[in-house]
Design a protein around this motif. Sequence first.
Motif, short mmCIF file in Angstrom:
data_model
loop_
_atom_site.label_atom_id
_atom_site.label_comp_id
_atom_site.label_asym_id
_atom_site.label_seq_id
_atom_site.Cartn_x
_atom_site.Cartn_y
_atom_site.Cartn_z
N ALA A 338 34.30 34.95 42.06
CA ALA A 338 33.36 34.87 40.94
C ALA A 338 34.08 34.75 39.59
CB ALA A 338 32.44 36.09 40.95
N GLU A 339 35.05 35.62 39.34
CA GLU A 339 35.68 35.64 38.02
C GLU A 339 36.48 34.38 37.71
OE1 GLU A 339 37.82 38.88 35.08
OE2 GLU A 339 36.73 39.48 36.88
N PRO A 340 37.37 33.91 38.59
CA PRO A 340 38.09 32.68 38.24
C PRO A 340 37.19 31.45 38.11
CG PRO A 340 38.59 33.36 40.51
CD PRO A 340 37.88 34.50 39.85
N ILE A 341 36.11 31.39 38.90
CA ILE A 341 35.19 30.25 38.77
C ILE A 341 34.49 30.29 37.42
CG2 ILE A 341 33.02 29.30 39.66
CD1 ILE A 341 33.94 30.14 42.47
N ILE A 342 34.02 31.47 37.02
CA ILE A 342 33.31 31.59 35.73
C ILE A 342 34.27 31.36 34.57
CG2 ILE A 342 32.12 33.24 34.23
CD1 ILE A 342 30.97 34.42 36.89
N ALA A 343 35.49 31.86 34.68
CA ALA A 343 36.47 31.63 33.61
C ALA A 343 36.73 30.14 33.42
CB ALA A 343 37.76 32.37 33.93
N LEU A 344 36.86 29.42 34.53
CA LEU A 344 37.12 27.98 34.45
C LEU A 344 35.95 27.24 33.81
CD1 LEU A 344 38.71 25.39 35.18
CD2 LEU A 344 37.58 25.48 37.42
N ALA A 353 36.24 36.44 27.18
CA ALA A 353 36.66 37.06 28.44
C ALA A 353 35.71 38.17 28.87
CB ALA A 353 38.08 37.60 28.29
N ALA A 354 35.17 38.93 27.90
CA ALA A 354 34.22 39.99 28.25
C ALA A 354 32.95 39.40 28.86
CB ALA A 354 33.89 40.81 27.01
N ASP A 355 32.53 38.25 28.33
CA ASP A 355 31.36 37.57 28.91
C ASP A 355 31.65 37.10 30.33
OD1 ASP A 355 29.87 37.81 26.51
OD2 ASP A 355 30.93 36.09 25.68
N THR A 356 32.88 36.64 30.57
CA THR A 356 33.26 36.22 31.92
C THR A 356 33.18 37.38 32.90
OG1 THR A 356 34.72 34.44 31.15
CG2 THR A 356 35.19 35.37 33.32
N ALA A 357 33.71 38.53 32.52
CA ALA A 357 33.70 39.69 33.40
C ALA A 357 32.28 40.13 33.72
CB ALA A 357 34.49 40.84 32.77
N ALA A 358 31.41 40.15 32.70
CA ALA A 358 30.03 40.59 32.93
C ALA A 358 29.27 39.59 33.80
CB ALA A 358 29.32 40.76 31.57
N THR A 359 29.46 38.30 33.54
CA THR A 359 28.78 37.28 34.33
C THR A 359 29.25 37.30 35.78
OG1 THR A 359 28.61 35.91 32.33
CG2 THR A 359 28.22 34.82 34.44
N ALA A 360 30.54 37.55 36.00
CA ALA A 360 31.08 37.62 37.36
C ALA A 360 30.45 38.78 38.14
CB ALA A 360 32.59 37.78 37.32
N GLN A 361 30.24 39.90 37.49
CA GLN A 361 29.60 41.02 38.17
C GLN A 361 28.16 40.67 38.56
OE1 GLN A 361 30.09 44.68 35.84
NE2 GLN A 361 32.01 43.86 35.07
N ALA A 362 27.45 39.98 37.68
CA ALA A 362 26.09 39.56 38.02
C ALA A 362 26.10 38.57 39.18
CB ALA A 362 25.42 38.95 36.79
N LEU A 363 27.05 37.63 39.18
CA LEU A 363 27.13 36.62 40.23
C LEU A 363 27.39 37.26 41.59
CD1 LEU A 363 27.15 33.70 41.18
CD2 LEU A 363 29.55 33.56 40.49
N LEU A 364 28.25 38.25 41.63
CA LEU A 364 28.55 38.91 42.90
C LEU A 364 27.27 39.44 43.54
CD1 LEU A 364 31.46 41.37 43.55
CD2 LEU A 364 29.18 41.91 44.35
N PHE A 365 26.41 40.07 42.75
CA PHE A 365 25.18 40.65 43.31
C PHE A 365 24.14 39.57 43.60
CE2 PHE A 365 26.92 44.45 41.15
CZ PHE A 365 26.98 45.29 42.26
N TYR A 366 24.08 38.51 42.81
CA TYR A 366 23.14 37.42 43.09
C TYR A 366 23.50 36.70 44.40
CZ TYR A 366 20.39 37.17 38.74
OH TYR A 366 19.50 37.40 37.72
N ALA A 367 24.80 36.52 44.64
CA ALA A 367 25.23 35.75 45.81
C ALA A 367 24.83 36.42 47.11
CB ALA A 367 26.74 35.54 45.77
N ILE A 368 24.61 37.71 47.10
CA ILE A 368 24.19 38.42 48.30
C ILE A 368 22.90 37.83 48.87
CG2 ILE A 368 23.33 40.65 49.15
CD1 ILE A 368 25.31 41.98 47.18
N GLY A 369 22.03 37.34 47.99
CA GLY A 369 20.73 36.84 48.43
C GLY A 369 20.67 35.35 48.66
N LEU A 370 21.81 34.65 48.63
CA LEU A 370 21.77 33.18 48.70
C LEU A 370 21.17 32.68 50.02
CD1 LEU A 370 22.46 30.43 47.55
CD2 LEU A 370 24.80 30.71 48.37
#
Length: 532
Positions: A338-344, A353-370
């Motif tokens: 999640a984090e390297p993809i969002i950073a890119l 960078a703080a926005d990247t870290a926060a968005t990565a945490q949200a993505l991790l939990f969203y991906a559970i329901g894919l």
Amino acid sequence: MGAPAAAAPVRMARALWISAATMASRVLGLVRDQLFAALVGANVFSDAYIAAFRIPNLLRDLFAEGALSAAFVPTFADYQRNRGQGEAFRLANLVLGLIVVVVGALTLVGVLLAPQVVALVAPGFSEQWELTVLLTRIMMPFLLLVSLSAAVMGMLNAQSRFTAPAIAPALFNVGSIAVGLGLWAAGAGPVKAVVGWSAGTLLGGLLQLLAQWPSLRATGFRFRPRLAGARREPGVRRIGRLMAAAVVGLSATQVNIVVNTIFASHQRGAVSWLNFAFRLMQFPLGVFGVAIATVAGAGVAQKAAARDLPAVKDTLGSALRMVAFLNVPSAVGLMVLAEPIIALIYQHGRFGAADTAATAQALLFYAIGLYAYSGVKVFAPAFYALDEARVPVLGSFLGMAANVALNVTLYPVLGFRGVALGTSLAATVNFAVLVVAWRRRHGGLGGAGIGPQLARVLLASAALAGTAWGAHAWLAGALRWHGLARQLALAFVPIAAAAAVYLVAARLLGVRELSDFAGAVRRRRGRPPVRA
């Protein structure tokens, strides 16, 4: 007792073609989001735009691309099969006339009552409230444009013309990108950027509609919207009945989104972090899940019109196996990387960078329901096509209840991360209801078992996860580069290594869809495109 791969009810080659067209749109969508993040960042201004766009977009998902598509496609397919193309086109013109009148009036109401709507959707907004109201008023006509576009898309899909509907969303992104580049060149500040971006949203909606028109005219259809006789037309009454049930069912999903926005609006930047993460999660959902659901949905509608339940079951079984083969590894990859993809993609300009870290945490939990999201998109239209609308309605409402309860429980503990996790678990509840209801009403699905295939895919995805994590950890310590080159390496090298390991593991575990996928690629090379 599965059928041979070449006879799969959901044709892999066709789904692959639609996936390619959809991928082009999704890539452009990522470029669009990337440009928006660089222009605006993740702050009160981006929160204002996202909340404002969410209002017409929620209505679009509810009425246009949700209830209307679920009700219109099987009815149009039934008319075309059993009454002829002329009657099907007459029905379509009645529906288009009603869209112009009803959705046009709804658009006007949205413009007039924008302050009240914003207060309902984003009660936590204060400094960005007035800007959100302005942006809402600018973008409300988007609802009418995409409602007409959804009807046209449904007509084309029902006639097995998939290319133009798959490509049309790319034109929406092209319009927005063109406006965004102009704003970037002009050095627009955040306020001017979001106002201009809202105008670009309208332009994109118009292009999405116009892109499908030549293909529709090629079928012989002529746009002559009418209202006379609409109330007496059996097809219109059927669409109205199915739409009423679909609106009730889909409203639960929209309530979930509103509830999520209400919670997130109390945390500065959270609306944006959740939106960027959800958009990334939608990339594999759109490229694979929606493409498979589109082909399966059209096939189910046609087979349901022919009253061929065994063929419907074969189509659904094939579709769900494809969803597992493609979307389970996608979900695992998003969670690990999640984090390297969002950073890119996003960490440029005003997105830090703080926005990247926060968005990565949200993505991790969203991906559970894919997987559950994709499964619902495949299963729900089948119930509507079989005139069993109460089942997806029940699933949606139980999912909504779960989402509200989970938000209330998780938000105080996890903040915006709890919103993402609650959304994924709610989607899983919805999917589980559809699966249980199908088995009780119709028994199993056609082809090889869903459960054993899913278990093999999970094992192959575990190998993918280990490879992705190991490759990223090694590169992070070994690389001495900085900037974009480092971001590219940290994202793409682990993705490539993990994908290769997944394919090898899938082959060793005997996942049949790998052979279907490879065969479809070979056939696609020597075949003309699917009809536009």
